[in-house]
Enzyme design. Structure first.
Site, short mmCIF file in Angstrom:
data_model
loop_
_atom_site.label_atom_id
_atom_site.label_comp_id
_atom_site.label_asym_id
_atom_site.label_seq_id
_atom_site.Cartn_x
_atom_site.Cartn_y
_atom_site.Cartn_z
N ASP A 169 -4.46 -48.47 -14.13
CA ASP A 169 -3.19 -48.66 -13.45
C ASP A 169 -2.49 -49.95 -13.86
O ASP A 169 -1.32 -49.94 -14.26
CB ASP A 169 -3.39 -48.65 -11.92
CG ASP A 169 -3.64 -47.25 -11.38
OD1 ASP A 169 -4.19 -46.42 -12.13
OD2 ASP A 169 -3.30 -46.99 -10.23
N ARG B 20 -8.02 -60.99 -0.10
CA ARG B 20 -6.61 -60.97 -0.47
C ARG B 20 -5.89 -62.31 -0.27
O ARG B 20 -5.08 -62.69 -1.13
CB ARG B 20 -5.86 -59.85 0.28
CG ARG B 20 -6.33 -58.43 -0.06
CD ARG B 20 -6.67 -58.29 -1.51
NE ARG B 20 -6.97 -56.92 -1.92
CZ ARG B 20 -7.80 -56.62 -2.89
NH1 ARG B 20 -8.46 -57.58 -3.52
NH2 ARG B 20 -7.99 -55.36 -3.24
N ASP C 221 -3.35 -52.72 0.85
CA ASP C 221 -3.27 -53.92 0.02
C ASP C 221 -1.85 -54.32 -0.34
O ASP C 221 -1.56 -55.51 -0.52
CB ASP C 221 -4.11 -53.76 -1.24
CG ASP C 221 -5.57 -54.09 -1.02
OD1 ASP C 221 -5.87 -54.73 0.00
OD2 ASP C 221 -6.40 -53.70 -1.85
N SER D 205 -12.26 -44.86 -6.92
CA SER D 205 -11.81 -46.20 -7.30
C SER D 205 -12.63 -47.23 -6.53
O SER D 205 -13.12 -46.96 -5.43
CB SER D 205 -10.32 -46.38 -6.98
OG SER D 205 -10.09 -46.32 -5.59
#
Length: 435
Positions: A21, A100, A129, A185
């Protein structure tokens, strides 16, 4: 620091993973006329950073930045979450969420230093996210511009699925790894790894054994348990002592914050500790099936909650559980780390942990973390007072008055029920509801 060329739409710092991606996004941004820099944060994931650097430059990135953020990840995010016993929906230890804020902070620092006009990411339009990253970006640099390709019609209409991305990658000579054998993923950091999408989107599909990367299967874990102790000061782990696994061996002792977490990770992985498989509620309202491995974090949570039972005042613990734990978990999951409410909530943590000092003894065995004992000098636990074999200064007659006061409202409630039942005891179900 150089300026973007006059023909460029501007300089973009892309959160780059090296996967399909973000590699395609990197090439697409260049195709759209942007000058692209690639950014990676080392938050403890098992990654070939040199290969990622080489790949980003091959695809067309002008520069590649790797920032080591492991220590601040542990000290500023992981350990406060441990002190607050953070957990989402009763089971998820927030491993993705915790990383994050430090990744976003690293990106904004590099973007400011390198004169980037934009930051970009490869988060999908359905996930958490995108919210976490972008709220963090704006909290750190309110005037930053964000490019989110998966929310742009010109991108998602062109790349409707994985086949379109693979075709684009082939056209752009972007090397990709074959993933047909592992159709899901992942996102990994020092705290955990997550598995989503692909075959996992069917919630009744059992994950294959070879999906789990970090932990030994509990069925294949060692027959012999391993014992260790964790010492806490103000709710923080300051010392881990691992007993020798063989007679005559030496203890292993860890005192550095990062070393402690790495040691617990290694022990938990060996003994199959820390796997969960859940369906959770994403912030945007979509349910999602996720599998997680949080090895060292699982040990720390069990130990920390146990030492609190010995050292933390009852009412302080209740208030912390009802407010700090719930609110901070929600704040972390939803991406509001750089917010006034997060600052307020985390300011409560040190006061709640002032007395959380002591040591917990643990046994690790086939996926289980078993508490075998604990000790502390805090003094909230009085062995004589709690004993069933002596009074220890506690007068049983005092309890009569306590019960009498506590029963006042219960008696009034019972009397009211009797009146409604016309003088008799009303029939009630097991929960006390009139039937």
């Amino acid at each position: 620091m150089s300026s973007p060329s006059s023909s460029s739409k501007g300089r973009v710092l892309l959160a780059y993973s090296g996967g399909l991606d973000t590699s395609c996004i990197l090439a697409w941004l260049i195709e759209e006329g942007y000058e692209v820099y690639a950014f990676m944060a080392d938050v403890g994931q098992e990654e070939d950073f040199e290969a990622a650097r080489a790949k980003s430059l091959k695809v067309g990135a002008k520069k590649f930045f790797l920032e080591d953020m492991k220590r601040e990840f542990v000290t500023e995010l992981i350990y406060p979450a441990v002190q607050a016993n953070c957990i989402y929906e009763g089971v998820y230890l927030l491993g993705t969420s915790l990383a994050r804020p430090v990744i976003a902070r690293g990106m904004i620092e590099v973007a400011a230093r390198e004169g980037c006009d934009f930051v970009s990411h490869g988060c999908t339009g359905k996930g958490n996210d995108q919210v976490r990253f972008e709220l963090a970006f704006y909290g750190l640099k309110p005037d930053i511009k964000v490019i989110a390709p998966w929310r742009l019609p010109e991108f998602y209409n062109r790349f409707a699925g994985r086949a379109a991305l693979l075709e684009y990658a082939a056209a752009k000579n972007i090397p990709v790894q074959q993933t047909a054998a592992k159709p899901w993923s992942t996102d990994e950091n020092l705290f955990h790894i997550s598995y989503e999408a692909g075959i996992l989107e069917q919630p009744n599909t059992t994950p294959p054994d070879d999906m789990w990367k970090l932990t030994t299967s509990p069925e294949k874990a060692p027959e012999t348990p391993e014992r260790l102790s964790i010492e806490f000061q103000r709710g923080l782990p300051v010392k881990v002592t691992v007993q020798p696994s063989a007679p005559g061996g030496k203890e292993s002792v860890y005192t550095d914050g990062v070393d402690i977490f790495l040691a617990l990770n290694a022990l938990a992985r060996k003994h199959g500790v820390g796997r969960i498989d859940i369906v959770e509620n994403r912030f945007i309202g979509v349910k999602s099936r996720g599998c997680y491995e949080s090895p060292g974090a699982t040990i720390l949570r069990v130990a920390h909650m146990d030492i609190e039972g010995l050292t933390l005042d009852r009412n302080v613990r209740a208030m912390r559980d009802q407010f700090v734990t719930v609110q901070l978990s929600q704040i972390l999951y939803n991406g509001y780390f750089f917010s006034p409410e997060r600052e307020f909530v985390t300011s409560c943590i040190p006061a709640s942990q002032r007395t959380v000092n002591g040591t917990v003894r643990l046994k690790l065995y086939r996926g289980n973390v078993v508490v075998e004992g604990r000790f502390s000098n805090e003094g909230l636990y009085d062995e004589r007072e709690s004993s069933m074999d002596e009074l220890g200064g506690f007068l049983p007659t005092d309890t009569s008055g306590f019960i009498q006061i506590e029963s006042i409202r219960i008696k009034k409630w019972g009397q009211s029920n009797q009146r409604r039942g016309q003088g008799g005891v009303a029939a009630q179900d097991v929960y006390g509801t009139r039937v």
